[in-house]
Scaffold this active site. Structure first.
Site, PDB file in Angstrom:
ATOM      1  N   LYS A 217      47.483  25.756  29.883  1.00 18.49           N
ATOM      2  CA  LYS A 217      48.882  26.175  29.986  1.00 18.49           C
ATOM      3  C   LYS A 217      49.164  26.668  31.402  1.00 18.49           C
ATOM      4  O   LYS A 217      50.125  26.262  32.034  1.00 18.49           O
ATOM      5  CB  LYS A 217      49.162  27.279  28.951  1.00 18.49           C
ATOM      6  CG  LYS A 217      50.569  27.773  28.960  1.00 18.49           C
ATOM      7  CD  LYS A 217      50.814  28.775  27.845  1.00 18.49           C
ATOM      8  CE  LYS A 217      52.179  29.432  28.041  1.00 18.49           C
ATOM      9  NZ  LYS A 217      52.507  30.399  27.019  1.00 18.49           N
ATOM     10  N   GLU A 223      37.487  29.269  33.621  1.00 20.09           N
ATOM     11  CA  GLU A 223      36.549  28.342  32.985  1.00 20.09           C
ATOM     12  C   GLU A 223      37.042  26.900  33.133  1.00 20.09           C
ATOM     13  O   GLU A 223      36.295  25.998  33.510  1.00 20.09           O
ATOM     14  CB  GLU A 223      36.408  28.657  31.488  1.00 20.09           C
ATOM     15  CG  GLU A 223      35.737  29.974  31.180  1.00 20.09           C
ATOM     16  CD  GLU A 223      36.719  31.139  31.069  1.00 20.09           C
ATOM     17  OE1 GLU A 223      37.807  31.072  31.686  1.00 20.09           O
ATOM     18  OE2 GLU A 223      36.378  32.118  30.392  1.00 20.09           O
ATOM     19  N   GLY A 279      49.599  29.875  23.851  1.00 18.33           N
ATOM     20  CA  GLY A 279      48.377  29.060  23.880  1.00 18.33           C
ATOM     21  C   GLY A 279      47.817  28.778  22.493  1.00 18.33           C
ATOM     22  O   GLY A 279      47.463  27.647  22.158  1.00 18.33           O
ATOM     23  N   ARG A 280      47.751  29.826  21.670  1.00 21.14           N
ATOM     24  CA  ARG A 280      47.150  29.646  20.332  1.00 21.14           C
ATOM     25  C   ARG A 280      48.099  28.971  19.346  1.00 21.14           C
ATOM     26  O   ARG A 280      47.753  28.785  18.181  1.00 21.14           O
ATOM     27  CB  ARG A 280      46.655  30.994  19.808  1.00 21.14           C
ATOM     28  CG  ARG A 280      47.690  32.095  19.817  1.00 21.14           C
ATOM     29  CD  ARG A 280      47.044  33.456  19.617  1.00 21.14           C
ATOM     30  NE  ARG A 280      47.977  34.561  19.743  1.00 21.14           N
ATOM     31  CZ  ARG A 280      48.285  35.157  20.899  1.00 21.14           C
ATOM     32  NH1 ARG A 280      47.743  34.742  22.012  1.00 21.14           N
ATOM     33  NH2 ARG A 280      49.124  36.169  20.919  1.00 21.14           N
ATOM     34  N   GLU A 365      43.802  37.054  18.148  1.00 18.05           N
ATOM     35  CA  GLU A 365      44.460  37.218  19.442  1.00 18.05           C
ATOM     36  C   GLU A 365      45.929  37.615  19.210  1.00 18.05           C
ATOM     37  O   GLU A 365      46.529  38.296  20.031  1.00 18.05           O
ATOM     38  CB  GLU A 365      44.370  35.925  20.282  1.00 18.05           C
ATOM     39  CG  GLU A 365      44.664  36.167  21.752  1.00 18.05           C
ATOM     40  CD  GLU A 365      44.287  34.996  22.655  1.00 18.05           C
ATOM     41  OE1 GLU A 365      43.339  35.102  23.449  1.00 18.05           O
ATOM     42  OE2 GLU A 365      44.963  33.946  22.560  1.00 18.05           O
ATOM     43  N   HIS A 396      24.831  29.603   0.748  1.00 16.05           N
ATOM     44  CA  HIS A 396      23.382  29.785   0.914  1.00 16.05           C
ATOM     45  C   HIS A 396      23.078  30.647   2.124  1.00 16.05           C
ATOM     46  O   HIS A 396      21.974  30.598   2.664  1.00 16.05           O
ATOM     47  CB  HIS A 396      22.706  28.413   1.018  1.00 16.05           C
ATOM     48  CG  HIS A 396      22.941  27.605  -0.218  1.00 16.05           C
ATOM     49  ND1 HIS A 396      22.092  27.643  -1.300  1.00 16.05           N
ATOM     50  CD2 HIS A 396      23.973  26.804  -0.566  1.00 16.05           C
ATOM     51  CE1 HIS A 396      22.577  26.867  -2.261  1.00 16.05           C
ATOM     52  NE2 HIS A 396      23.724  26.345  -1.836  1.00 16.05           N
ATOM     53  N   LYS A 516      38.668  39.625  32.492  1.00 17.77           N
ATOM     54  CA  LYS A 516      38.874  38.529  33.463  1.00 17.77           C
ATOM     55  C   LYS A 516      38.902  39.097  34.875  1.00 17.77           C
ATOM     56  O   LYS A 516      38.271  38.566  35.791  1.00 17.77           O
ATOM     57  CB  LYS A 516      40.213  37.826  33.208  1.00 17.77           C
ATOM     58  CG  LYS A 516      40.236  36.887  32.034  1.00 17.77           C
ATOM     59  CD  LYS A 516      41.592  36.151  32.029  1.00 17.77           C
ATOM     60  CE  LYS A 516      41.813  35.409  30.737  1.00 17.77           C
ATOM     61  NZ  LYS A 516      43.149  34.820  30.641  1.00 17.77           N
TER      62      LYS A 516
HETATM   63  O1  F6P Z   1      42.247  34.322  27.766  1.00 17.64           O
HETATM   64  C1  F6P Z   1      43.065  34.043  26.691  1.00 17.64           C
HETATM   65  C2  F6P Z   1      43.959  32.876  26.956  1.00 17.64           C
HETATM   66  O2  F6P Z   1      45.005  33.238  27.779  1.00 17.64           O
HETATM   67  C3  F6P Z   1      44.468  32.299  25.639  1.00 17.64           C
HETATM   68  O3  F6P Z   1      45.559  32.970  25.155  1.00 17.64           O
HETATM   69  C4  F6P Z   1      44.713  30.889  26.012  1.00 17.64           C
HETATM   70  O4  F6P Z   1      44.806  30.065  24.880  1.00 17.64           O
HETATM   71  C5  F6P Z   1      43.491  30.596  26.858  1.00 17.64           C
HETATM   72  O5  F6P Z   1      43.280  31.799  27.574  1.00 17.64           O
HETATM   73  C6  F6P Z   1      43.596  29.431  27.778  1.00 17.64           C
HETATM   74  O6  F6P Z   1      44.662  29.539  28.664  1.00 17.64           O
HETATM   75  P1  F6P Z   1      45.183  28.287  29.473  1.00 17.64           P
HETATM   76  O7  F6P Z   1      45.672  27.269  28.502  1.00 17.64           O
HETATM   77  O8  F6P Z   1      46.274  28.822  30.355  1.00 17.64           O
HETATM   78  O9  F6P Z   1      44.034  27.756  30.283  1.00 17.64           O
END
Ligand code: F6P
Length: 552
Positions: A217, A223, A279-280, A365, A396, A516
């Site tokens: 987003k 990452e 995002g979620r 979240e 199990h 972060k």
């Molecule tokens: O760190 C949490 C977050 O902001 C989530 O809410 C989001 O889904 C994820 O990181 C990834 O964010 P992006 O789509 O901006 O890379």
């Protein structure tokens, strides 16, 4: 708009001072004495009465520690919490995400073409369909082989790079809908900044046949950007370093055209979405491009239609018949009046193996919050911990604790009348286990019953099942794209309803920021060639020192 925002915040009294909340407190003292065995014995029709069905999903909530009176007060709580007004505010594009001053409009992502939802004076529905049409055209080109890689080879591998909402939804949907996917295409998902994730995802792939979807987003997530740069180098190394190959092997899904361009992806190969998609809540936006590539545009649109059907059900159905509302109010009942700390999500469908992980972000979240919309510390528990595994595997493993442990763990069982892979007696056995587990949890086995089986006295306490453990059972015909959309929207609106009752903002996530920021500070301290001046606490300083020593 400032006035509207204010109104959304101030028009509800604090939760603990609502009449229904106080009534529930008193009622819960009574409820503590109830047992599901007696509740069922007293009402032979309970198993049929405490059910609801909508848009093809059937919910049996009879095995909960509730009576008609409990439900009446829970519905009163929803009314007093102004659930209807808040729902209207969300669906009509008001900026209910007050801390980020954003509308919350995932429902617009699945609104039909003719609908109108206005944000800042603009109807957003045509924009949604424009992106969907572009995604469809692109997916058709890739799936038909018309879209070629840099060397002229057909694309056979799709690697989605993203994390959180830009990964969990796509992975879950790919796994859930694998049955409908094009098996000529291989799908991989890279999320972790741990280099193993990328290395393993691509180790057997031919770069000339590989398409990367960089899904983010913000297009700034550490990452994702680290993995995207690694993917870029990996591709260039294998395709002779020709930068023009990027255009054939990288597409982006983002709200941030500027950063996409900076990375080197032409915005012609970018699929956009908007700040009003959390995002979620984004797997049905362009973030679902990998899903569309897997199951095709028609399958994706069928999924959207499933979402939309549940949206309409949630928006219009009376509270007593409203599936998301029922699920949410029951979870509030256990979380706040029985001190239940967790809820287990137990899909008896192997294709839904990533569904619990997906729901973890959606629920926790969203509702892992400690202050109200007014910024006041809450005086009650908010989101429970959601977790789970598919059945029958979990049986199990951790079910022992659910049956005989000391904690109350409400469970959602999810099953289907039909399997997508009929094989002998498998499906009857699978479903027998759904029904058996819910039955065992609710009714248990008394000491008398254990005794009557000839169990020696000393062993009896070990073999007694107290029962009285609540569960919901959700059943649907079979797992299709539309049914998946309905299930996801069911939980999305459950989360929304919980948030309304708890008077929290379900749509921000400030809690992820501190870690972060600290990582950004620590990265140079780990990388620096000279000894860095560390100014953390003694534990963090020591750990950094140890790492620096050993990495040499
Ligand atoms: O760190 C949490 C977050 O902001 C989530 O809410 C989001 O889904 C994820 O990181 C990834 O964010 P992006 O789509 O901006 O890379």
């Amino acid at each position: 708009m400032a006035r509207a925002e204010k109104k959304i915040v101030i028009n509800v009294k604090p939760l603990t001072s609502l009449k229904a909340w106080k009534d529930l407190k008193a009622h819960a003292r009574e409820a503590a004495k109830w047992n599901l065995r007696t509740l069922f014995a007293d009402d032979p029709k309970r198993g049929e009465r405490f059910t609801a069905e909508a848009v093809g999903l059937f919910l049996d909530y009879s095995k909960n520690r509730v009576t008609d009176e409990t439900l009446k007060i829970l519905f009163a709580l929803a009314e007093e919490s102004k659930l209807r007004e808040r729902t209207h505010a969300m669906f009509s594009g008001q900026k209910i995400n007050i801390t980020e001053k954003r509308a919350v409009l995932h429902v617009a992502l699945r609104a039909p073409k003719g609908a109108s939802i206005v944000v800042d004076g603009e109807n957003v529905v045509p924009k949604v369909h424009e992106v969907l049409d572009r995604m469809s055209a692109f997916s058709d080109r890739v799936r038909s082989g018309e879209w070629k890689g840099h060397t002229g080879k057909r694309i056979k591998n799709v690697v989605n790079i993203g994390i959180g909402g830009s990964d969990l939804g796509p992975v879950m949907a790919y796994e859930a809908l694998k049955h409908y996917s094009d098996r000529a295409l291989t799908f991989r998902f890279v999320s972790n900044v741990d280099s193993t994730d990328f290395a393993e995802a691509v180790q057997d792939l031919d770069a000339a046949e590989t398409l990367f979807i960089v899904s983010s987003k913000t297009f700034t997530t550490l990452e994702t950007m680290t993995n995207a740069h690694t993917a870029r180098s990996w591709l260039l190394e294998r395709l002779g370093g020709d930068e023009s190959s990027i255009a054939r092997h990288f597409v982006a899904v983002s709200t941030n055209a500027g950063e996409v361009t900076k990375f080197g992806i032409d915005t012609a190969n970018m699929f956009g979405f908007w700040d009003w998609v959390g995002g979620r809540y984004s797997m049905d936006s362009a973030i679902g491009l990998s899903t569309m590539l897997a199951i095709g545009p028609d399958g994706f649109r069928a999924m959207l239609d499933g979402f939309h059907q549940m949206d309409e059900h949630f928006r219009t159905a009376p509270l007593e018949k409203n599936l998301p509302v029922l699920l949410a109010l029951l979870s509030v009942w256990y979380t706040d009046f029985f001190d239940a700390q967790t809820i287990a999500i137990l899909p008896y469908e192997q294709y839904l193996k990533r569904f619990p992980a997906y729901l973890q972000q959606l629920t926790m979240e969203s509702n892992g919050k400690h202050v109200t919309l007014k910024g006041k510390e809450v005086r009650y528990n908010t989101s429970p911990i959601y977790w789970g595994e598919p059945g029958t595997n979990g049986q199990h493993s951790f079910y022992q604790l659910i049956h005989q442990g000391t904690r109350l763990i409400p469970c959602d069982f999810i099953g289907f009348y039909k399997t997508l892979n009929p094989l002998g007696a498998h499906h009857d056995i699978l479903l027998a286990n759904v029904f058996a587990q819910a039955e065992a949890l609710a009714f248990g086995k008394t000491a008398e019953q254990v005794n009557a089986e000839g169990t020696p006295d000393w062993l009896v306490p070990h073999r007694v099942f107290e029962g009285n453990r609540p569960s919901n059972t959700i059943l649907a015909e079979e797992l299709t794209p539309a049914v998946l959309g309905k299930l996801i929207a069911l939980y999305e609106h459950c989360v929304f309803t919980q948030g309304v009752v708890w008077q929290i903002n379900s749509f921000d996530q400030w809690g992820v920021e501190l870690g972060k920021a600290l990582a950004q500070k620590i990265i140079p301290e780990l990388e620096s060639a000279s000894e860095p001046q560390l100014a953390h606490d003694s534990s963090t300083n020591h750990l950094i020192g140890l790492y620096r020593k050993h990495k040499k």
